[in-house]
Structure formats: C-alpha cells, structure tokens
Design an enzyme around this catalytic site. Sequence first.
Site, PDB file in Angstrom:
ATOM      1  N   ASP A  33      45.824  45.359  57.863  1.00  0.00           N
ATOM      2  CA  ASP A  33      45.758  43.877  57.404  1.00  0.00           C
ATOM      3  C   ASP A  33      44.267  43.590  58.663  1.00  0.00           C
ATOM      4  OD1 ASP A  33      45.856  43.877  54.657  1.00  0.00           O
ATOM      5  OD2 ASP A  33      47.226  42.110  55.297  1.00  0.00           O
ATOM      6  N   SER A  82      36.180  35.131  21.345  1.00  0.00           N
ATOM      7  CA  SER A  82      37.566  35.016  22.095  1.00  0.00           C
ATOM      8  C   SER A  82      38.387  36.037  21.068  1.00  0.00           C
ATOM      9  CB  SER A  82      38.310  33.606  21.796  1.00  0.00           C
ATOM     10  OG  SER A  82      37.739  32.477  20.526  1.00  0.00           O
ATOM     11  N   LYS A 115      47.658  40.058  28.760  1.00  0.00           N
ATOM     12  CA  LYS A 115      46.048  38.558  28.925  1.00  0.00           C
ATOM     13  C   LYS A 115      47.032  37.778  29.512  1.00  0.00           C
ATOM     14  CE  LYS A 115      44.589  35.471  25.308  1.00  0.00           C
ATOM     15  NZ  LYS A 115      44.344  34.958  26.002  1.00  0.00           N
TER      16      LYS A 115
END
Length: 672
Positions: A33, A82, A115
Amino acid sequence: MVADPAARIAALTAQLNEHNYRYYVLAAPTITDEAYDRLLAELRQLEAACPESVLTDSPSLRVGGQPTTDFPTVAHAVPMLSLDNSYSPDDVRDFDRRVCQALGLDSVGYVAELKIDGVALSLHYVDSVLARAVTRGDGLRGDDITANARTIRTVPLRLRQAGWDLEVRGEVFMPRADFARLNQEREEAGEALFANPRNSTAGSLKLQDPRLAARRGLRFAAYWLATDRAVPATHWDRLGLLRELGLPVDPAAERCPDLDAVFAYCARQEAGRDQLAYDIDGVVIKVDRVEHQQALGTTAKSPRHALALKFRARQARTQLLDVTFQVGRTGVITPVAVLAPVALAGTTISRATLHNQDEIERLQLHQGDQVVLEKGGDVIPKVVAVETAGRPDQARPIVFPTQCPACRATLAREADAAATRCENPTCPAQLRRRLEHFASRQAMDIEGLGPAAVEQLVERQLVADVGDLYQLNLEALVALDRLGERSAQNLLDGLAASRQRPFDRVLFALGIRHVGTTVARSLARHFGSLDRLLQADEDALEQAPEIGPTIARSVRDYFATPQADALLAKLRDAGLQLMSELEPTASAPLVASRFAGTTVVLTGALERFSRDEAAAMIESLGGKTAASVSRRTGLVVAGPGAGSKLEKARELGVPVIDEAEFLAWVAAARPE
Ligand code: IVH
C-alpha cells in the site's frame, strides 16, 4: 521535474490502474500500500504542475469532483428489474420445474452467485472509458451519479481492452469494517446512525459532494453486461469476460450443473456468510445459457430466468440478566437489556437496546427470562420474543422506573412522545454525558478528557456544567485518583487548545436537542455570532437553512433557561470562539433530500424516535411537518396503530411509508 511530464503521467496512470486491477479484481496485489501511495503522490504532484496532461482514467480523479445540487435523471435502455424472492428449497424446486417446462427441457444448468446486500448500479463505457453511472431509481429511470461512482475504487475508469461500448450492471456495497467506522464517526458527531450497510451505501451514492463519497470505502461487483459486440453465450463466460475487461466479479460465483449443486452452494454460503467482509442476504441463481434467459422473458417486475433465495434472519436464544436504564445527555431514558453473551451473526452480543417505555411494556420481561434475539439486515439486534415457559413464580418483573436512576427526579413523558425523560437540569448522569459530548472529537476535541476523568470531575463536584472545565487548575486535577501530573497537564493543554475551536463546533458541543453538526453549521453560518443567535426569536431562527419550527423551538428553549445564561457567561470568560468564520450562504439546502419542500404528517407509534425527533429530522432535511392530512400533504409516515390519518391519506392518494422506510430516506439524505 522529469524531462517529459506528460509521458511520466501516462506511465504512472497506467501503472496505478494495473495495480488497482491486481488488488481489486485479481485479489493478488504485487506492491505494498505504501509503494502504491508513493506512486500516487508522484502522479498528483505532476498533475498539479501539468493539469493539461491529466488523463480521463487517472486514479487521482477518484477523490471526487465538484459538489452538485441535483442529479439529472436518465432512462435505462433495458429496465432494471428486481428479483423474485424465495425462502425455501420447495420454492427453488418449483422455479426449476417452471423453467424446464417453459424451455421444454429435462434439466438446465445454473450459475449461483452471492446476493450482496447493496445497491444496484449501471455503468456505461464508451470506447472503453467510463462515461456514466446511473442508479436503479424506479427501474425505468435512475439518477446520474457518475461523479460519485468514479470515487469507487473497484470501478475501472478505463477497461483493459480498447474499443468497447458496454453497459455493465452490478452491486455497490460497503464492507462491514467501513460501515462500522462510518457509524462511529457519526456517533461522535451526534448524527443519526445508519441502520445497515445498505442504507449507508445508498446514502453515500446520493452525496452531493463526491469528495465525501470518496471517503466511504464503497466497492462494486459486476453481474451483468449488454453490448452490441459479440459476447459469450453463457452467463458464466460473460462473468469471465467482465473480469478480463477489468471489472470486479464476485469470486464466490459458481457454475451449478443441477439443483443439487445449487442447494449445496446455498448451504455453504449461508454457513460462511459471517466470514465475508460484507453483508449478503441470500444467493441468486440464474439460468446459465443466455438464449434460454431470453426465451424465458420477464414478468412486469422480474426476469423469469433468475431467483433470489433469501436467508432467514439469524436468531439466538440467551438469558436476560437484567435491564439497565441509561440516562442520555438530554435526559432521555433508554432501557438496555444486559444479556448472557451469545454469538449472533459474527459478533458476540451482550447488550441490546429495548428502545423505550412502550417496548418494555410490550415485552413484559422478567429478570432471568430466556429471550430470542434476531439480527436482520440491521446492526442493532432486536429482542423479538420472550419465553415465559419455565419462568419461576418469584421472577422479578422488569418495570420502567418512575424516577431517574441517577438523581431520583420524577420522570416525565410528553403526550404523544416515545421518550421518557429526566428533566432535572443538574442530574449528574446527564452532566457526565454532556461533558463527554462536549469533549468528543467532532465537538471541542479535548485531549485527556475521557470517561474516567469525567466520572471523577462529576463525582467530586468539581464541575457543574461544561463551562466549569475552563476553571480547572493543576492542583485540583492532580488530586484526582489515577491522574498524574503529566495527564493533568495534558488535560489543561487540551482545554487550552479547545479555545480555538470554531463557533459552529462550540454550538454543536453544547448538546442542544436536535442540533447535530449540520444544524450547528447552518446556525453559525446564518447568524454569524452567539450574540446574534441569542437575539433571534423562533421566526428568525426558521430563516436559517435547514431549520424548521421543532429545531427553532428547541434552540429557543435551550437558551431561555437560567442555566444556559450562566454557562454562556463562563464560556465567554474562558475565551471560546463565539463568532463564526463561516461564510454566510444563500438559503441553498445543505443536502439533497426527498423531504425537501414536502409537508409530512407523522401518525401512529414510532419505535426508534419521538415525534419531536422525527419532526426535527424532517425539518433539517428541508421538509415541514403538519398535524393533519390534507391535499397539501406530500407524505405520511405511519407507525403501528395509525388510524384515521392513514385512512385519509389512502383516500387522497398521499404516499405512505413506515418507520423503516423513513429511516432509509433520512439515511439516504444525510450529507456526511
Ligand atoms: S441480478 C433482474 N445478481 O438484488 C435483476 N442482483 O432484487 C438483476 N443483487 O436490484 C439483478 N446481488 O441490486 C443480481 N448477484 C446478483 C445480485 C443482485 C445483489 C441485487 C440487485 C437487484 C436486487 C434484486
């Protein structure tokens, strides 16, 4: 300066984007990083010197562009539907049967994915460069939030292959750790907390200032594409293509040749969900072959080729050891369940809020009861049920107190309000909370004034209000237990430094009901000084942006007390900043909100706040509240027990939302 800055800028841009791809898409970084930050710093420096050479896909652009006041709406070329939900294996079997029957096949192959519990987003790439990002909106039209989407590190600004015109859809989400950090910051700032990472993601995407959005730690995972070019014939291979183009795809996705594989996948993901860095609320199964997907078509709401299998809310049983009644800074009494520690959804729970007096009466708890806790999408676990079987006869019922647990003053409850309060202005528990708030990071940021020091200052009656802090001397402080000379000096230095905090922070630090950082800033900016603020009556207060009658009344009531007089005199003497350096602004709202310009009627019981608090939130977001429903009403927030007002709203066709939705709207509108 390097010989050819434009070439170096191009090289650094490409290099940094490559590292982003390795980090976010391949999850296999090849530099630290620190090394990444060094390259980014070099790029920023060169770009500042040669702004004409900044490339459209420069990673430095992720910090965010200019604030906007409104998001243009954009029509979706293909509606964003949806998913149909299911909760049981039987539902999944029925779905599979319907699919096979419609296609005239014995079996079909699926792809199963997580999901992710976030917010859908559509990204448009033109000639492989990110051109536009649009929210789902109502499914047909969404908001253009490109500036905010550019700040999401996992959204590539340029694809890894040239020449693609492409629409990509996927989920934006906030990892749990970023969510916890954000809520902690908000708590310190006295701002409403987000109930769950999904709400905070939605709120972050709607921020008017992308520089704030950039700090929210949002991620993106792609699951769909549309393009005119030739692309693979299966969903699985399309996910592979997305990955090759540099888009992050959830690594947990799997190809499932049959239903058994689907069930095994669901079981594995449900068992492993707490190990993930982010929330999921189920899995999605999709028919793999795209030609089959197309043949199946859609209903008005959802495609027939996909199904969401939702996980059940997780529950745990444990023993209620006791209920404590906490006194807040403004005197509100909050019952808190003290529980035998129990593991639930990846954390150990030993406390749960019981909200208010009504909740205590509803649950009829007894000490030692077995209670059922549930954690849905929200952070706060809820006591959903009490098991009365096996309760001993002599079990002590939990009763909401009539006196303040700290000072014994008689508690009061306003008609129509959820909160019960201690109204004693000298209550030591309230004083402790006020001191902690005054010293907190977003308020006066006083180093060395932690809970232990506060506790002793109050106990030994060294301070009666926050103004007395500035009278403390080394001698008095050294006399406190466990406070050596160094810590005492540290605290005095902290107090001295706090004299320089700007006026809006002082105003926020006072802990006036309904005055969070945003309202404090608005008041400081509008009135310019404490003196002018003190002269303002309620009408004048309402002239300030974001201030409605509830906040105006709260501010007036606060300043009208003799205690406030005495306190302000001490703060003046102490040399605090009581004039604002903020530029007065026109009355443009500080936030975009669905409440702006809307008259809202609150009816029925609210669980999380009092009517007053809800009204103050609506006002601070630019709305108004009214007592009765008429044609002018723009929205009704209805809790359990709502009656005639709700009926009237239905009759007149006024939109009605419940408390959960109200919270989501508030969360989505908050500015930071
Ligand atoms: S497919 C036709 N795949 O769930 C809908 N959706 O109610 C296409 N979601 O709005 C969506 N993870 O925000 C799909 N792997 C996934 C998903 C996913 C989360 C969300 C998405 C959508 C909602 C469906």
